[in-house]
Design a protein around this motif. Structure first.
Motif, PDB file in Angstrom:
ATOM      1  N   PRO A 565       0.810  -1.225   0.000  1.00  0.00           N
ATOM      2  CA  PRO A 565       0.000   0.000   0.000  1.00  0.00           C
ATOM      3  C   PRO A 565       0.842   1.274   0.000  1.00  0.00           C
ATOM      4  O   PRO A 565       0.517   2.236  -0.699  1.00  0.00           O
ATOM      5  N   LEU A 566       1.929   1.285   0.776  1.00  0.00           N
ATOM      6  CA  LEU A 566       2.765   2.478   0.811  1.00  0.00           C
ATOM      7  C   LEU A 566       3.459   2.708  -0.526  1.00  0.00           C
ATOM      8  O   LEU A 566       3.658   3.851  -0.956  1.00  0.00           O
ATOM      9  N   ASP A 567       3.838   1.627  -1.204  1.00  0.00           N
ATOM     10  CA  ASP A 567       4.456   1.759  -2.514  1.00  0.00           C
ATOM     11  C   ASP A 567       3.483   2.382  -3.508  1.00  0.00           C
ATOM     12  O   ASP A 567       3.847   3.261  -4.296  1.00  0.00           O
ATOM     13  N   ILE A 568       2.221   1.957  -3.453  1.00  0.00           N
ATOM     14  CA  ILE A 568       1.217   2.520  -4.365  1.00  0.00           C
ATOM     15  C   ILE A 568       0.999   4.002  -4.069  1.00  0.00           C
ATOM     16  O   ILE A 568       0.994   4.848  -4.976  1.00  0.00           O
ATOM     17  N   PHE A 569       0.817   4.345  -2.786  1.00  0.00           N
ATOM     18  CA  PHE A 569       0.643   5.742  -2.419  1.00  0.00           C
ATOM     19  C   PHE A 569       1.832   6.578  -2.871  1.00  0.00           C
ATOM     20  O   PHE A 569       1.685   7.666  -3.427  1.00  0.00           O
ATOM     21  N   ALA A 570       3.055   6.057  -2.625  1.00  0.00           N
ATOM     22  CA  ALA A 570       4.256   6.818  -2.967  1.00  0.00           C
ATOM     23  C   ALA A 570       4.352   7.050  -4.470  1.00  0.00           C
ATOM     24  O   ALA A 570       4.745   8.126  -4.925  1.00  0.00           O
ATOM     25  N   ARG A 571       4.007   6.036  -5.266  1.00  0.00           N
ATOM     26  CA  ARG A 571       4.060   6.196  -6.724  1.00  0.00           C
ATOM     27  C   ARG A 571       3.025   7.210  -7.212  1.00  0.00           C
ATOM     28  O   ARG A 571       3.287   7.993  -8.130  1.00  0.00           O
ATOM     29  N   VAL A 573       1.924   9.775  -5.571  1.00  0.00           N
ATOM     30  CA  VAL A 573       2.397  11.110  -5.216  1.00  0.00           C
ATOM     31  C   VAL A 573       3.612  11.492  -6.054  1.00  0.00           C
ATOM     32  O   VAL A 573       3.780  12.652  -6.435  1.00  0.00           O
ATOM     33  N   ALA A 574       4.487  10.506  -6.359  1.00  0.00           N
ATOM     34  CA  ALA A 574       5.661  10.803  -7.176  1.00  0.00           C
ATOM     35  C   ALA A 574       5.262  11.295  -8.561  1.00  0.00           C
ATOM     36  O   ALA A 574       5.963  12.112  -9.164  1.00  0.00           O
ATOM     37  N   ARG A 575       4.144  10.812  -9.077  1.00  0.00           N
ATOM     38  CA  ARG A 575       3.675  11.289 -10.375  1.00  0.00           C
ATOM     39  C   ARG A 575       3.195  12.738 -10.301  1.00  0.00           C
ATOM     40  O   ARG A 575       3.207  13.456 -11.292  1.00  0.00           O
ATOM     41  N   ASN A 576       2.776  13.151  -9.110  1.00  0.00           N
ATOM     42  CA  ASN A 576       2.321  14.529  -8.913  1.00  0.00           C
ATOM     43  C   ASN A 576       2.676  14.954  -7.491  1.00  0.00           C
ATOM     44  O   ASN A 576       1.841  14.887  -6.587  1.00  0.00           O
TER      45      ASN A 576
END
Length: 681
Positions: A565-571, A573-576
């Motif tokens: 879940p943290l990896d998905i959230f981080a990705r 946010v990294a896109r924006n």
């Protein structure tokens, strides 16, 4: 890989997943003008940034996170001697006396201690030193080591030796795709052939092979520059590093040889064009890297130059010494220089100072160098964009955000967290050998699950002081203990300690501050709270609060957990990066080795240290998201999102999680933890 995609990759994982969103947005914009190439099992942006992943890369991240203002890059000339006579040489006229090996090895240790991440070993011609491999081997993986050479003398045997000594890459001088022109610019017949042979030899030995080109105006014409890039790529170069000629050394006073602002704009245009083309090598330029819109000039602060005789200068293009490393400590020289080079600059310090450097022997001595800076180097100046963002970005989720989040979820906490995560807490309490008369302090009692277990064991006159930031959680804890007849009737003040007849005191407040006021405790206990409280300060406070022989027992989330879940959230946010309004960064440990080291630094000894996982299983991505928001595991992160963007990001999270599981109807959430019982000797 496109630079934007590389940003998503690095910003999706610690440590750069902790970037402040403003810094992240600027770094993403910078990387849009770069591209990453695969080299072995790592990715390379250019030869002036450490490869990813790696220890040196993580050290670089420290400066981007605003955690440190330290030395970043060093150009270390291991000799001023050279067998070439290059047209642009900035090192011309310097002492031909080399530093002894022992001095260089000692300097290497000092440079790494000061934070040096990128180190380019150069000259003169560094291959003239027979002990070059020993110098290289003095570095460890905290730094990425590059060799800058003409290529003359780079045999296969030496290339293998450099690789074995830890060198990552070799930058080979190549100023033209025309043999006669290159030989003339480098002042030696056969220089062109030697450079191409060295390029092949470096690549064959597993060294990152690239070329360093000093460009004149003619080279920047499209009919010359693009074919040159293509030629370099065919010859095995993964990168072309393009340098501007500088008005120092042989070119001192030669304004006719300098590039203009129009030429620099051409270079910036090339930077973007080449980054978009996969058929060309990487193009790296200080014109882009050190522009006011990115990192600026770090001369004398984040970058230094040490010449072959030990003179330490702000930059290889600023021939002003502030001391010699052979005769005084590195720190003393850097501190002296730091009085004048205090912050990164938007304008090249070399261009500012070059017109004022006197003729004669160079570099200038420390007194002259200081006087030149006092007179000609502005003390007040604007910061480059990335450093300005670091300085202006203090907003970070902290105690107030944690208190608000847990006050909101306290009613759901047991159902979405304690139902599974309580078992390791029960196991930890069961491991404690309690007599029943101990004085126990609990940091972050939450809804009182651990508090109740401890209170039941303190049945011989013992006492428990339990602290939590959240009044909502304290109210849950009161209710739990009252149901078990472990407390009497008490007052419900939000900030007052309430004494309970069952030797239990529940108090809303800062657990670390409260712990620092304690002495002669038998046990300090905490579960699922460390990380929100920094490990180092907490361990130090626990050591001070415990009586000799006392015990620290804790469970802590491991870093980047729950991972998926943290990896998905981080990705997302990294896109924006602008989706986050605040930086969210806590201090969860990577594993037991980090914990053992931190305990040792605080004077505590780990008696038992183990790892495990708590698994929650749900039948839909929507319920996984609900778990994250109501258990506290993702609440603060979610609260830091721009409210206008939350619905879109929530939906994107649900879709990404569903896609990763390919139509499955079970969605496990793994919370990895470490648990420990430590003692004060």
């Amino acid at each position: 890989m496109k630079g934007e995609d590389f940003f998503v990759e690095i910003a999706s994982h610690p440590p750069l997943s902790r970037l402040h969103p403003r810094v992240g947005q600027l770094l993403k914009e910078y990387l849009a003008g770069e591209k990453a190439v695969r080299f072995g099992d790592q990715w390379v942006i250019n030869a002036h940034m450490p490869p990813y992943p790696g220890r040196a890369f993580d050290r670089m991240a420290g400066s981007l996170l605003g955690l440190q203002k330290r030395l970043y890059s060093v150009t270390l000339a291991v000799t001023n001697r050279c067998c070439f006579d290059c047209w642009h040489c900035y090192n011309a006229g310097r002492s031909q006396k080399d530093l002894p090996l022992a001095t260089l090895v000692s300097l290497v240790s000092d440079l790494q201690q000061r934070g040096a991440v990128m180190v380019t070993l150069t000259g003169g011609e560094p291959l003239l030193r027979a002990d070059l491999e020993q110098i290289c081997g003095a570095f460890n993986d905290r730094s990425t080591v590059i060799l800058g050479t003409t290529g003359w003398g780079l045999t296969a045997e030496r290339a293998r030796g450099l690789k074995d000594a830890g060198v990552f890459g070799v930058g080979i001088s190549l100023d033209s795709d025309r043999p006669a022109e290159h030989d003339a610019k480098r002042g030696r017949d056969g220089a062109f052939g030697a450079a191409l042979d060295a390029l092949a030899t470096a690549g064959g030995a597993g060294l990152y092979p690239y070329v360093v080109t000093v460009a004149d105006a003619d080279m920047l014409r499209p009919e010359r520059f693009i074919p040159f890039l293509e030629f370099a790529g065919r010859c095995g170069a993964a990168e072309v590093h393009l340098l501007e000629p500088s008005a120092t050394g042989k070119l001192a006073g030669r304004t006719d040889a300098m590039l203009t602002d129009a030429h620099r704009q051409i270079i910036l245009d090339y930077q973007r064009q080449v980054a978009a083309r996969e058929d060309l090598p990487v193009l790296s330029t200080f014109t882009y890297l050190e522009s006011p819109d990115s990192f600026g000039c770090g001369a004398g602060l984040t970058h230094i130059y040490v010449d072959g005789s030990g003179e330490l200068c702000p930059c290889n293009l600023v021939p002003m010494s502030f001391g010699n490393v052979a005769s005084e400590p590195l720190d003393a020289i850097l501190d002296r220089m730091g009085r004048h080079f205090c912050q990164p600059r938007c304008r090249c310090a070399g261009r500012t100072l070059a017109p004022h450097i006197p003729d004669g022997h160079l570099p200038t001595g420390p007194a002259t160098s200081a006087a030149l800076c006092e007179e000609h180097l502005p003390r007040q100046h604007e910061l480059p964009a990335i450093y300005r963002a670091i300085a202006d970005s203090p907003a970070q989720a902290g105690q107030a955000e944690l208190r608000e989040a847990y006050d909101r979820v306290h009613g759901d906490y047991d159902d979405f967290w304690v139902v599974q995560a309580g078992q390791p807490v029960a196991d930890l309490v069961a491991r404690l050998k309690l007599r029943g008369d101990e004085r126990v302090f609990e940091a972050g009692c939450g809804s009182g699950f651990g508090s109740a277990l401890l209170a039941e064991r303190l049945d011989n006159g013992g006492s428990l002081l339990a602290i939590d930031l959240s009044e909502g959680m304290i109210s849950q804890a009161r209710h739990r203990l009252a149901q078990r007849n472990l407390t009497g009737q008490g007052q419900a003040g939000a900030s007052q300690a309430v004494r309970r007849p069952a030797n239990v005191t529940l108090q809303q407040g800062d657990a670390l501050d409260a712990l620092r006021c304690q002495r002669d405790l038998d046990v300090v206990f905490t579960s699922w709270v460390l990380g929100y409280i920094p490990l180092g300060p907490f361990f130090a406070a626990a050591e001070a609060a415990l009586a000799r022989g006392g015990c620290l027992a804790f469970i802590v989330h491991r870093d980047n957990s729950p991972r998926e879940p943290l990896d998905i959230f981080a990705r997302l946010v990294a896109r924006n990066p602008g989706a986050l309004r605040k930086r969210v960064a806590f201090d969860f440990p990577a594993g037991t080795a980090e914990i053992r080291d931190a305990l040792g630094q605080a004077g505590l000894q780990a008696q038992s240290l183990w790892e495990g996982s708590v698994v929650f299983t749900y039948d839909s991505p929507q319920k996984v998201l609900e778990h994250l928001l109501k258990s506290g595991a993702g609440t603060v992160f979610h609260d830091a999102l721009d409210p206008l963007m939350r619905p879109e990001l929530e939906q994107a999270f649900i879709e990404e999680l569903a896609a990763r599981h390919g139509g499955a109807n079970t969605f496990p959430v793994f919370h990895d933890f470490a648990a420990c019982i430590a003692r004060k000797p």
